[in-house]
Design a protein around this motif. Structure first.
Motif, short mmCIF file in Angstrom:
data_model
loop_
_atom_site.label_atom_id
_atom_site.label_comp_id
_atom_site.label_asym_id
_atom_site.label_seq_id
_atom_site.Cartn_x
_atom_site.Cartn_y
_atom_site.Cartn_z
N SER A 146 0.85 -1.19 0.00
CA SER A 146 0.00 0.00 0.00
C SER A 146 0.89 1.24 0.00
N THR A 172 3.09 12.73 3.13
CA THR A 172 1.77 12.09 3.23
C THR A 172 0.80 12.59 2.15
N SER A 173 1.29 13.45 1.25
CA SER A 173 0.38 14.04 0.27
C SER A 173 -0.21 13.04 -0.72
N LEU A 175 -1.01 10.03 0.03
CA LEU A 175 -1.68 8.97 0.78
C LEU A 175 -3.07 9.40 1.22
N ASP A 176 -3.97 8.42 1.33
CA ASP A 176 -5.28 8.80 1.85
C ASP A 176 -5.17 8.94 3.37
N PRO A 177 -6.10 9.68 3.96
CA PRO A 177 -5.99 10.08 5.37
C PRO A 177 -5.71 8.91 6.32
N GLU A 178 -6.27 7.76 6.00
CA GLU A 178 -6.09 6.64 6.90
C GLU A 178 -4.63 6.20 6.96
N THR A 180 -2.10 8.14 6.20
CA THR A 180 -1.28 9.25 6.66
C THR A 180 -0.81 9.02 8.09
N GLU A 203 0.08 18.84 6.54
CA GLU A 203 -0.63 18.32 7.70
C GLU A 203 -0.43 19.29 8.87
#
Lengths: 249, 237
Positions: A146, A172-173, A175-178, A180, A203
């Motif tokens: 992932s 983390t840009s 990546l989806d929030p989960e 992150t 963030e």
């Protein structure tokens, strides 16, 4: 504490466009600095200049006490190479080597560049993977992971060269929030271990909670820098207040 | 033709398979590395070299291979015997142009040279496309890890390029196996040569069909080999 990074009057332009104008700041050993600001403010370019991916047009930069860019220009290739090995960079989109297993992604640079013994490099890589919670993925290929896992591998890859300062370019840009959260947890852990880090991020919560200092950039200049409580609490700059208003609610 | 004649013909053609395979193999052996060099020259930041390389590729891809074979073959004797040929060059060409018993060696070398020059141009374009399709981030990641430019190319970039160029290269290689029949025009004794000769002898089209079958089998085997290679490299995306 010694300064791991000293930047004075750093300038960079692309043609007519001045992307960085007179950037000056220091980073102390063990300090975690978050660089925030609107898109196009020059944050990423700053990081790319500090990691030698871009050549700055002026100013001076010292990394780990070693001058990298002086008033006379850049140091010789050999010195720049030595400096580079003390710096690690974690990219927004990971940039793992797709044709290599996770383990080999991490061991390749130590064995080829530092000539570390293969068994030793593998042991170290496994240690790092364990730390990232990815021991089971050593033989997997990046495409099987992932986004969050890939980013953790890329952090392990950077750490394998034992850098003294680690840069993160919006880690983390992509990546989806989960996912992150996984990355932020790793960065927090590194911060607790005393790793010196400069993190360009969107963030805000992370900048506030993990950073020792926050730098707000816009139009190629540092508008304000200080403790998170200062910027997020009662900034002297209206622009910073306005930028953080949405986040502070 | 009787089945005995066909069987005899098959045996005969098998003997002429070797020269075909020799030209095929030797062309690949030289054209692939040369194609890589040409690709790098075309991408070179020194513009005159890049333009010159581009001109070479344009000519090689823009003119028929058969014409190129003929030009290469006859260039040596023609230039050597020209009145304006400098003495130094003439001596050199005389050493290149083998005659008598070694005439076949000269013929093979000249045909091979034309094939290599032509195919290197096609491979170069395939390789260039492959190299340019590798994201910039791979170079940057490698640079940050302290790899030199050579290490980056051979360890990070090239392995990924190989995977990406296999489909396009397989087309070229399969075309090449059929293109070797063009050497027939210079009298090179390969499958096409013997098929044409036997066609006249037997006043039958069968030798041509048999030759076709040879090429078909070779092309099919190559297709399967490339399929296997693609599958083998399928472990990553």
């Amino acid at each position: 504490m010694a300064n791991m990074l000293e930047v004075k009057g750093l300038q960079k332009s692309f043609g007519e466009l001045d992307v960085l104008k007179d950037i000056t700041f220091d980073v102390a050993q063990g300090e975690v600095v978050a660089v925030i600001g609107p898109s196009g403010s020059g944050k990423s370019t700053l990081l790319r200049c500090l990691t030698q991916l871009e050549r700055a047009d002026g100013g001076t930069v010292s990394v780990c006490g070693e001058p990298m860019l002086t008033a006379e220009g850049y140091r010789d290739t050999k010195t720049l190479h030595q400096i580079r090995l003390k710096t690690g960079l974690v990219f927004q989109n990971f940039n793992l080597f797709p044709h290599m297993s996770v383990l080999r992604n991490i061991t390749e640079a130590p064995t080829v560049v530092l000539k570390t013994d293969k068994a030793q490099a593998q042991a170290r890589a496994k240690e790092l993977l364990k730390k990232m919670g990815l021991e089971a993925k050593a033989d997997a290929y990046p495409c099987e992971l992932s986004g969050g896992q890939q980013q953790r591998v890329s952090i392990a890859r950077a750490l394998a060269l034992s850098p003294e300062i680690l840069f993160f370019d919006e880690p983390t840009s992509a990546l989806d929030p989960e996912l992150t959260g996984e990355i932020l947890a790793v960065i927090k852990e590194l911060a607790a271990e005393g790793m010196t880090m400069v993190i360009v991020t969107h963030e805000m919560a992370f900048a506030r909670d993990v950073a020792d200092r926050v730098i707000f950039m816009e139009h190629g200049v540092i508008v304000e820098q200080g403790a998170p409580s200062q910027l997020f609490g009662d900034s002297a700059s209206d622009r910073v207040k306005q930028f953080l208003a949405r986040f502070n609610g | 033709m009787t089945s005995e004649e066909i069987l005899h013909l098959l045996g005969l053609m098998l003997q002429y398979l070797m020269p075909t395979l020799k030209l095929f193999g030797a062309t690949l052996l030289y054209a692939i590395p040369l194609g890589m060099v040409v690709a790098l020259m075309k991408m070179c930041r020194f513009k005159p070299l890049s333009w010159l390389t581009n001109l070479y590729i344009l000519i090689m891809r823009g003119t028929p291979l058969l014409l190129q074979i003929i030009v290469v073959y006859y260039s040596v004797p023609t230039i050597r015997s020209s009145a304006s040929c400098p003495a130094g060059l003439r001596t050199l060409l005389e050493r290149v142009e083998l005659k008598g018993d070694a005439g076949d060696v000269y013929m093979f070398r000249m045909i091979l040279l034309a094939f290599v020059l032509n195919y290197a141009a096609y491979f170069a374009e395939i390789f260039r496309g492959g190299i340019e399709s590798i994201p910039k981030g791979q170079y940057e990641a490698a640079a940050m890890l302290g790899f030199t430019r050579l290490q980056t190319f051979f360890r990070i970039i090239l392995p990924q390029v190989v995977k990406r160029v296999i489909p396009a290269s397989s087309n070229e290689v399969i075309t090449l196996v059929k293109d070797t029949s063009l050497a027939y025009a210079m009298g090179y004794m390969e499958i096409m040569y013997i098929a044409k000769k036997q066609m006249t002898t037997f006043s039958s089209l069968t030798p041509l069909f048999l030759a076709g079958a040879f090429y078909f089998v070779m092309a099919t085997v190559l297709t399967m080999l490339f399929g296997l290679a693609e599958k083998k490299l399928d472990y990553y995306k």
